[in-house]
Design a protein around this motif. Structure first.
Motif, PDB file in Angstrom:
ATOM      1  N   LEU A 173     -16.826  -1.159   2.555  1.00  0.00           N
ATOM      2  CA  LEU A 173     -16.929  -2.568   2.207  1.00  0.00           C
ATOM      3  C   LEU A 173     -16.577  -3.435   3.407  1.00  0.00           C
ATOM      4  O   LEU A 173     -15.506  -3.326   3.978  1.00  0.00           O
ATOM      5  N   LYS A 174     -17.510  -4.277   3.776  1.00  0.00           N
ATOM      6  CA  LYS A 174     -17.314  -5.165   4.923  1.00  0.00           C
ATOM      7  C   LYS A 174     -16.771  -6.505   4.437  1.00  0.00           C
ATOM      8  O   LYS A 174     -16.966  -6.887   3.291  1.00  0.00           O
ATOM      9  N   ASP A 175     -16.104  -7.225   5.351  1.00  0.00           N
ATOM     10  CA  ASP A 175     -15.557  -8.535   4.997  1.00  0.00           C
ATOM     11  C   ASP A 175     -16.636  -9.479   4.493  1.00  0.00           C
ATOM     12  O   ASP A 175     -16.407 -10.239   3.556  1.00  0.00           O
ATOM     13  N   ASP A 196     -19.178  -8.743   2.763  1.00  0.00           N
ATOM     14  CA  ASP A 196     -19.516  -8.376   1.381  1.00  0.00           C
ATOM     15  C   ASP A 196     -18.543  -8.986   0.375  1.00  0.00           C
ATOM     16  O   ASP A 196     -18.867  -9.130  -0.799  1.00  0.00           O
ATOM     17  N   LYS A 197     -17.339  -9.314   0.845  1.00  0.00           N
ATOM     18  CA  LYS A 197     -16.303  -9.856  -0.031  1.00  0.00           C
ATOM     19  C   LYS A 197     -16.227 -11.380   0.026  1.00  0.00           C
ATOM     20  O   LYS A 197     -15.420 -11.979  -0.668  1.00  0.00           O
ATOM     21  N   SER A 198     -17.075 -11.991   0.816  1.00  0.00           N
ATOM     22  CA  SER A 198     -17.019 -13.440   0.982  1.00  0.00           C
ATOM     23  C   SER A 198     -17.577 -14.162  -0.249  1.00  0.00           C
ATOM     24  O   SER A 198     -18.372 -13.604  -1.013  1.00  0.00           O
ATOM     25  N   ILE A 199     -17.166 -15.398  -0.408  1.00  0.00           N
ATOM     26  CA  ILE A 199     -17.683 -16.208  -1.512  1.00  0.00           C
ATOM     27  C   ILE A 199     -19.199 -16.325  -1.408  1.00  0.00           C
ATOM     28  O   ILE A 199     -19.910 -16.200  -2.407  1.00  0.00           O
ATOM     29  N   ASP A 200     -19.700 -16.544  -0.191  1.00  0.00           N
ATOM     30  CA  ASP A 200     -21.154 -16.655  -0.004  1.00  0.00           C
ATOM     31  C   ASP A 200     -21.890 -15.415  -0.494  1.00  0.00           C
ATOM     32  O   ASP A 200     -22.984 -15.505  -1.045  1.00  0.00           O
ATOM     33  N   ALA A 201     -21.300 -14.248  -0.292  1.00  0.00           N
ATOM     34  CA  ALA A 201     -21.936 -13.006  -0.730  1.00  0.00           C
ATOM     35  C   ALA A 201     -21.824 -12.807  -2.236  1.00  0.00           C
ATOM     36  O   ALA A 201     -22.690 -12.180  -2.849  1.00  0.00           O
ATOM     37  N   LEU A 202     -20.773 -13.341  -2.846  1.00  0.00           N
ATOM     38  CA  LEU A 202     -20.543 -13.136  -4.273  1.00  0.00           C
ATOM     39  C   LEU A 202     -21.221 -14.172  -5.171  1.00  0.00           C
ATOM     40  O   LEU A 202     -21.439 -13.921  -6.355  1.00  0.00           O
ATOM     41  N   ILE A 203     -21.563 -15.324  -4.630  1.00  0.00           N
ATOM     42  CA  ILE A 203     -22.213 -16.375  -5.428  1.00  0.00           C
ATOM     43  C   ILE A 203     -23.480 -15.871  -6.128  1.00  0.00           C
ATOM     44  O   ILE A 203     -23.659 -16.125  -7.328  1.00  0.00           O
ATOM     45  N   PRO A 204     -24.376 -15.140  -5.444  1.00  0.00           N
ATOM     46  CA  PRO A 204     -25.567 -14.639  -6.154  1.00  0.00           C
ATOM     47  C   PRO A 204     -25.221 -13.689  -7.312  1.00  0.00           C
ATOM     48  O   PRO A 204     -25.908 -13.692  -8.336  1.00  0.00           O
ATOM     49  N   LEU A 205     -24.158 -12.925  -7.166  1.00  0.00           N
ATOM     50  CA  LEU A 205     -23.711 -12.033  -8.236  1.00  0.00           C
ATOM     51  C   LEU A 205     -23.258 -12.856  -9.444  1.00  0.00           C
ATOM     52  O   LEU A 205     -23.640 -12.576 -10.580  1.00  0.00           O
ATOM     53  N   VAL A 206     -22.465 -13.879  -9.193  1.00  0.00           N
ATOM     54  CA  VAL A 206     -21.996 -14.760 -10.265  1.00  0.00           C
ATOM     55  C   VAL A 206     -23.191 -15.400 -10.967  1.00  0.00           C
ATOM     56  O   VAL A 206     -23.271 -15.413 -12.203  1.00  0.00           O
ATOM     57  N   SER A 207     -24.137 -15.899 -10.192  1.00  0.00           N
ATOM     58  CA  SER A 207     -25.319 -16.547 -10.765  1.00  0.00           C
ATOM     59  C   SER A 207     -26.200 -15.576 -11.546  1.00  0.00           C
ATOM     60  O   SER A 207     -26.827 -15.959 -12.539  1.00  0.00           O
ATOM     61  N   ALA A 208     -26.263 -14.332 -11.107  1.00  0.00           N
ATOM     62  CA  ALA A 208     -27.060 -13.341 -11.827  1.00  0.00           C
ATOM     63  C   ALA A 208     -26.429 -12.998 -13.176  1.00  0.00           C
ATOM     64  O   ALA A 208     -27.123 -12.848 -14.177  1.00  0.00           O
ATOM     65  N   LEU A 209     -25.114 -12.887 -13.210  1.00  0.00           N
ATOM     66  CA  LEU A 209     -24.417 -12.561 -14.445  1.00  0.00           C
ATOM     67  C   LEU A 209     -24.377 -13.738 -15.409  1.00  0.00           C
ATOM     68  O   LEU A 209     -24.525 -13.571 -16.617  1.00  0.00           O
ATOM     69  N   PHE A 210     -24.161 -14.928 -14.851  1.00  0.00           N
ATOM     70  CA  PHE A 210     -23.976 -16.130 -15.662  1.00  0.00           C
ATOM     71  C   PHE A 210     -24.842 -17.274 -15.126  1.00  0.00           C
ATOM     72  O   PHE A 210     -24.334 -18.202 -14.486  1.00  0.00           O
ATOM     73  N   PRO A 211     -26.145 -17.211 -15.361  1.00  0.00           N
ATOM     74  CA  PRO A 211     -27.032 -18.267 -14.852  1.00  0.00           C
ATOM     75  C   PRO A 211     -26.582 -19.649 -15.333  1.00  0.00           C
ATOM     76  O   PRO A 211     -26.224 -19.813 -16.499  1.00  0.00           O
ATOM     77  N   GLY A 212     -26.586 -20.596 -14.422  1.00  0.00           N
ATOM     78  CA  GLY A 212     -26.231 -21.963 -14.748  1.00  0.00           C
ATOM     79  C   GLY A 212     -24.755 -22.285 -14.667  1.00  0.00           C
ATOM     80  O   GLY A 212     -24.346 -23.432 -14.813  1.00  0.00           O
ATOM     81  N   ILE A 213     -23.934 -21.282 -14.424  1.00  0.00           N
ATOM     82  CA  ILE A 213     -22.486 -21.496 -14.394  1.00  0.00           C
ATOM     83  C   ILE A 213     -22.106 -22.391 -13.220  1.00  0.00           C
ATOM     84  O   ILE A 213     -22.722 -22.343 -12.165  1.00  0.00           O
ATOM     85  N   ASN A 214     -21.101 -23.215 -13.438  1.00  0.00           N
ATOM     86  CA  ASN A 214     -20.614 -24.119 -12.409  1.00  0.00           C
ATOM     87  C   ASN A 214     -19.113 -23.962 -12.239  1.00  0.00           C
ATOM     88  O   ASN A 214     -18.412 -23.623 -13.198  1.00  0.00           O
TER      89      ASN A 214
END
Length: 112
Positions: free
Chosen positions: A20-22, A24-42
């Motif tokens: 796991l690279k740094d 991969d753990k960044s907010i920028d890298a995780l935002i698409p994951l959040v959006s995929a799980l919970f579309p429209g979330i803010n």
């Protein structure tokens, strides 16, 4: 959406993985994951993002990938990708402000 299994493993186990690279753990890298799980979330801020991760994303991933809980890092392929399925749509801050949304989410976590 596809995501590296090592990222999912890290989130559900809260343990370090050598692959796991740094970035991969960044907010920028995780935002698409959040959006995929919970579309429209803010979320309003970094603190809000952290709350979404803690209260929504990690429990949802534990539900989607129970087979990853507790397995050793050595059994996780660093290049393996997995499909992420949508859990529940959210209209902005609904995840935070709506008892109905929260109730629906809790029911989803309890179902088989």
């Amino acid at each position: 959406m596809k995501c590296k299994i090592v990222v999912i493993w890290w989130l559900v186990n809260d343990k370090k993985h050598d692959a796991l690279k740094d970035k991969d753990k960044s907010i920028d890298a995780l935002i698409p994951l959040v959006s995929a799980l919970f579309p429209g979330i803010n979320y309003y801020s970094v603190t809000g993002f952290t709350q979404v991760m803690r209260d929504c994303v990690i429990p949802a991933l534990k539900k989607q990938f129970p087979q990853l809980l507790g397995i050793p890092a050595s059994e996780i392929g660093s290049r393996t990708m997995v499909n992420i399925a949508e859990v529940l749509r959210s209209k902005g801050y609904e995840w935070q402000n709506s008892p109905r949304w929260q109730s629906k989410f809790k029911r989803l976590l309890l179902t088989a």
